[in-house]
Design a protein around this motif. Sequence first.
Motif, PDB file in Angstrom:
ATOM      1  N   PHE A 214     -41.080  11.069  77.485  1.00 36.00           N
ATOM      2  CA  PHE A 214     -41.528  10.309  76.230  1.00 36.00           C
ATOM      3  C   PHE A 214     -42.171   9.005  76.743  1.00 36.00           C
ATOM      4  CE2 PHE A 214     -36.744  10.733  76.252  1.00 36.00           C
ATOM      5  CZ  PHE A 214     -36.608   9.335  76.782  1.00 36.00           C
ATOM      6  N   ALA A 215     -42.775   8.221  75.732  1.00 39.90           N
ATOM      7  CA  ALA A 215     -43.525   7.142  75.911  1.00 39.90           C
ATOM      8  C   ALA A 215     -42.581   5.979  76.019  1.00 39.90           C
ATOM      9  CB  ALA A 215     -44.567   6.938  74.980  1.00 39.90           C
ATOM     10  N   ASP A 216     -41.554   6.027  74.933  1.00 35.21           N
ATOM     11  CA  ASP A 216     -40.738   4.877  74.818  1.00 35.21           C
ATOM     12  C   ASP A 216     -39.493   4.948  75.378  1.00 35.21           C
ATOM     13  OD1 ASP A 216     -39.316   2.495  74.055  1.00 35.21           O
ATOM     14  OD2 ASP A 216     -39.462   3.000  71.817  1.00 35.21           O
ATOM     15  N   PRO A 217     -39.072   4.048  76.509  1.00 36.12           N
ATOM     16  CA  PRO A 217     -37.696   4.487  76.818  1.00 36.12           C
ATOM     17  C   PRO A 217     -36.488   4.548  76.015  1.00 36.12           C
ATOM     18  CG  PRO A 217     -38.840   2.796  78.344  1.00 36.12           C
ATOM     19  CD  PRO A 217     -39.853   3.063  76.979  1.00 36.12           C
ATOM     20  N   ALA A 218     -36.675   3.589  74.740  1.00 34.68           N
ATOM     21  CA  ALA A 218     -35.719   3.732  73.790  1.00 34.68           C
ATOM     22  C   ALA A 218     -35.402   5.040  73.154  1.00 34.68           C
ATOM     23  CB  ALA A 218     -36.127   2.472  72.791  1.00 34.68           C
ATOM     24  N   ALA A 219     -36.401   5.725  73.152  1.00 35.30           N
ATOM     25  CA  ALA A 219     -36.105   7.168  72.364  1.00 35.30           C
ATOM     26  C   ALA A 219     -35.059   7.847  72.665  1.00 35.30           C
ATOM     27  CB  ALA A 219     -37.598   7.976  72.790  1.00 35.30           C
ATOM     28  N   ILE A 220     -34.360   7.412  74.015  1.00 37.86           N
ATOM     29  CA  ILE A 220     -33.404   8.145  74.563  1.00 37.86           C
ATOM     30  C   ILE A 220     -32.268   7.987  73.609  1.00 37.86           C
ATOM     31  CG2 ILE A 220     -32.517   6.285  75.944  1.00 37.86           C
ATOM     32  CD1 ILE A 220     -32.184  10.107  76.603  1.00 37.86           C
ATOM     33  N   TYR A 221     -32.047   6.762  72.985  1.00 41.43           N
ATOM     34  CA  TYR A 221     -30.823   6.624  72.038  1.00 41.43           C
ATOM     35  C   TYR A 221     -30.917   7.477  70.785  1.00 41.43           C
ATOM     36  CZ  TYR A 221     -30.240   2.426  74.810  1.00 41.43           C
ATOM     37  OH  TYR A 221     -30.101   1.543  76.042  1.00 41.43           O
ATOM     38  N   ASP A 222     -32.324   7.809  70.423  1.00 41.39           N
ATOM     39  CA  ASP A 222     -32.326   8.937  69.176  1.00 41.39           C
ATOM     40  C   ASP A 222     -31.589  10.108  69.752  1.00 41.39           C
ATOM     41  OD1 ASP A 222     -33.494   6.913  67.763  1.00 41.39           O
ATOM     42  OD2 ASP A 222     -35.752   7.457  68.295  1.00 41.39           O
ATOM     43  N   PHE A 223     -31.855  10.511  70.968  1.00 41.64           N
ATOM     44  CA  PHE A 223     -31.403  11.831  71.492  1.00 41.64           C
ATOM     45  C   PHE A 223     -29.737  11.692  71.641  1.00 41.64           C
ATOM     46  CE2 PHE A 223     -29.787  14.273  75.093  1.00 41.64           C
ATOM     47  CZ  PHE A 223     -30.182  15.515  74.528  1.00 41.64           C
ATOM     48  N   ILE A 224     -29.483  10.667  72.090  1.00 40.48           N
ATOM     49  CA  ILE A 224     -27.963  10.198  72.352  1.00 40.48           C
ATOM     50  C   ILE A 224     -27.290  10.395  70.795  1.00 40.48           C
ATOM     51  CG2 ILE A 224     -26.156   8.671  72.903  1.00 40.48           C
ATOM     52  CD1 ILE A 224     -27.981   8.055  75.198  1.00 40.48           C
TER      53      ILE A 224
ATOM     54  N   ASP B 231     -33.540  12.556  67.671  1.00 42.42           N
ATOM     55  CA  ASP B 231     -32.383  12.870  67.052  1.00 42.42           C
ATOM     56  C   ASP B 231     -32.144  14.567  66.793  1.00 42.42           C
ATOM     57  OD1 ASP B 231     -30.885  13.512  64.267  1.00 42.42           O
ATOM     58  OD2 ASP B 231     -30.108  11.581  64.945  1.00 42.42           O
ATOM     59  N   LYS B 232     -33.141  15.172  66.438  1.00 38.85           N
ATOM     60  CA  LYS B 232     -33.198  16.667  66.130  1.00 38.85           C
ATOM     61  C   LYS B 232     -32.884  17.120  67.563  1.00 38.85           C
ATOM     62  CE  LYS B 232     -35.638  20.518  64.517  1.00 38.85           C
ATOM     63  NZ  LYS B 232     -36.868  20.832  63.959  1.00 38.85           N
ATOM     64  N   GLY B 233     -33.535  16.947  68.372  1.00 34.74           N
ATOM     65  CA  GLY B 233     -33.249  17.298  69.857  1.00 34.74           C
ATOM     66  C   GLY B 233     -31.787  17.197  70.322  1.00 34.74           C
ATOM     67  N   GLY B 234     -31.138  16.065  70.195  1.00 32.83           N
ATOM     68  CA  GLY B 234     -29.957  15.941  70.654  1.00 32.83           C
ATOM     69  C   GLY B 234     -28.822  16.740  69.829  1.00 32.83           C
TER      70      GLY B 234
ATOM     71  N   GLY C 151     -28.085  11.732  68.122  1.00 29.41           N
ATOM     72  CA  GLY C 151     -28.074  13.162  67.635  1.00 29.41           C
ATOM     73  C   GLY C 151     -27.043  13.953  68.120  1.00 29.41           C
ATOM     74  N   PHE C 152     -27.133  13.951  69.772  1.00 31.98           N
ATOM     75  CA  PHE C 152     -26.019  14.717  70.204  1.00 31.98           C
ATOM     76  C   PHE C 152     -24.422  14.305  69.561  1.00 31.98           C
ATOM     77  CE2 PHE C 152     -22.961  15.756  73.654  1.00 31.98           C
ATOM     78  CZ  PHE C 152     -23.733  16.978  74.259  1.00 31.98           C
ATOM     79  N   ASN C 153     -24.151  13.168  69.768  1.00 35.95           N
ATOM     80  CA  ASN C 153     -22.919  12.484  69.443  1.00 35.95           C
ATOM     81  C   ASN C 153     -22.583  12.689  67.999  1.00 35.95           C
ATOM     82  OD1 ASN C 153     -22.703  11.591  71.876  1.00 35.95           O
ATOM     83  ND2 ASN C 153     -23.110   9.325  71.454  1.00 35.95           N
ATOM     84  N   GLU C 154     -23.520  13.014  66.980  1.00 31.34           N
ATOM     85  CA  GLU C 154     -23.116  13.303  65.588  1.00 31.34           C
ATOM     86  C   GLU C 154     -22.930  14.753  65.279  1.00 31.34           C
ATOM     87  OE1 GLU C 154     -26.628  11.693  63.486  1.00 31.34           O
ATOM     88  OE2 GLU C 154     -25.944   9.568  63.400  1.00 31.34           O
ATOM     89  N   THR C 155     -23.073  15.627  66.188  1.00 30.10           N
ATOM     90  CA  THR C 155     -23.088  17.029  66.037  1.00 30.10           C
ATOM     91  C   THR C 155     -21.687  17.601  65.900  1.00 30.10           C
ATOM     92  OG1 THR C 155     -25.310  17.380  67.118  1.00 30.10           O
ATOM     93  CG2 THR C 155     -23.854  19.407  66.855  1.00 30.10           C
ATOM     94  N   MET C 156     -21.003  17.134  67.071  1.00 30.52           N
ATOM     95  CA  MET C 156     -19.582  17.573  67.267  1.00 30.52           C
ATOM     96  C   MET C 156     -18.512  16.513  67.280  1.00 30.52           C
ATOM     97  SD  MET C 156     -20.336  20.958  69.436  1.00 30.52           S
ATOM     98  CE  MET C 156     -21.679  22.162  69.150  1.00 30.52           C
ATOM     99  N   SER C 157     -17.277  16.573  66.804  1.00 30.28           N
ATOM    100  CA  SER C 157     -16.365  15.701  66.972  1.00 30.28           C
ATOM    101  C   SER C 157     -15.863  15.537  68.236  1.00 30.28           C
ATOM    102  CB  SER C 157     -15.302  15.849  66.013  1.00 30.28           C
ATOM    103  OG  SER C 157     -14.638  17.035  65.974  1.00 30.28           O
ATOM    104  N   CYS C 158     -15.956  16.584  69.108  1.00 31.43           N
ATOM    105  CA  CYS C 158     -15.255  16.383  70.384  1.00 31.43           C
ATOM    106  C   CYS C 158     -16.275  16.268  71.420  1.00 31.43           C
ATOM    107  CB  CYS C 158     -14.411  17.725  70.728  1.00 31.43           C
ATOM    108  SG  CYS C 158     -12.987  17.780  69.766  1.00 31.43           S
TER     109      CYS C 158
END
Length: 467
Positions: free
Chosen positions: A150-160, A99-102, A162-169
């Motif tokens: 990363f080990a768990d493929p589902a970790a990508i959703y944490d990144f996504i 999430d932080k990386g996103g 975090g990215f989507n929550e950063t900016m409205s556009c």
Amino acid sequence: MTSSPYFERYRQLKAVDQQKNQLIEDLLQRVSDLETSFAQEKLDHERETRFNRDIQVHEMELMQQIAQIKIIMDREPFVVVLLDGEGMIFKDEYLQAGDKGGRCAADQLYGAIHSYLKANLPNANTPKIMMKIYLDAKGFGELCARNKVFADPAAIYDFIRGFNETMSCSEIVDVGSGNNSAYNKIQESFQVFLYNCHCHQIFVGCPSNTDYALFLEDISRDNDLTGRVSLMEGVAFEKDLDEVKASYRIARFPDVFRSEKMVPVRAPTPWKPSLPTRSILTPSPSAQFSSMANAPALSRTSTNTSTSGVPLSASTPVQQDSASEFQKVVRSKPSSSAPPPKTVERNKYGQRVDKLDFKSIPRDDLNRLKKLKLCNYYFLLGECPNDDYCYHDHDRKLTKEELHILTAIARMTPCRFGLECDDAECIYGHRCPQSEPGKKTCFRGDSCRFEPIAHGIDTNVVKVTKI
């Protein structure tokens, strides 16, 4: 004195009076005509004066409207960033931080684009930046896990998230695993924003494939549009995009995106081994595999197939038939009568011809089939060597005409054996389809994917090689 002279003098005076009266009448008529013409000219002049005055007033009104429209057009300027996640891959440190990386990736990308705009597009007055990244989240997560990001493929959703929550556009859009989903969305979004007066620049980041190359090549033909588009390069462009990138402004952000592809790791299927290199999938002359005990027969005559349980590699030995300089292939289905031999058409110079009239194929149909991302191996050869792990479509039902067009599409990819190829089932191209006989170049010039020797080929078939 007689009266005759008096009458004569009277007639003379009378004639003079008539001439005088006629002169006066002519002068009066002339004055009348001039007065009429003057009145008409005066009327026309007054009309022209009123018309010019009206035009000047209308011109002033139009200039005011243009100024108002310009003010409206300059409101809320923005730039659009359209990225295909297959070609634009964030660096590992961002993906691994979840999430932080996103959040950090979104901030870094926004800052990099903002700095790029100031340096290269100073006229863009602090526009908003709209970022859209399209990818198959599940497939990309598995790819990252296989590459040990990363080990768990589902970790990508944490990144996504975090990215989507950063900016409205800004957002990462999961397009699913459908064929060409990201390309279709980017193409449609591109067309929407290209003629939007508020959009000052469009950044396109994509992988190097034929679909994007053809799309960007079409746009590059209009010089008025190419200035509105910048290509964003993450993973280094390969030949398809490298040929068209000269028409665009190139943006690189090495601190945000990887410069190398992730290795696509594919698990082997139960009946055929994994195919480690692309060279196995390229066309090659027909060959018979080394004899093995209890080895089953091949299912078709092509070097793209493999035997069940037998590892297939580029160094697989072949047997040479002493009766012929060409190889034979074992058929899996015995028949009562021998099938007709496969043939390769050649011209008088011994060069492979592959008779196919590309000019007769409608360009719209050609482009439509290209966008479907069909599996050439499956539809043209009846079997795909990648089976369940192939990224191309196997399910569509094609007409005879569509199969003919797909054959032409496959011929647009050069065969690595060129004009000497003896594989009767080779689906790839051995001569440039855009080159005419006798002409050593095509309209692509030095950027053509085919070698110079593959141009200007004589297409008259004078002999046939039986395989």
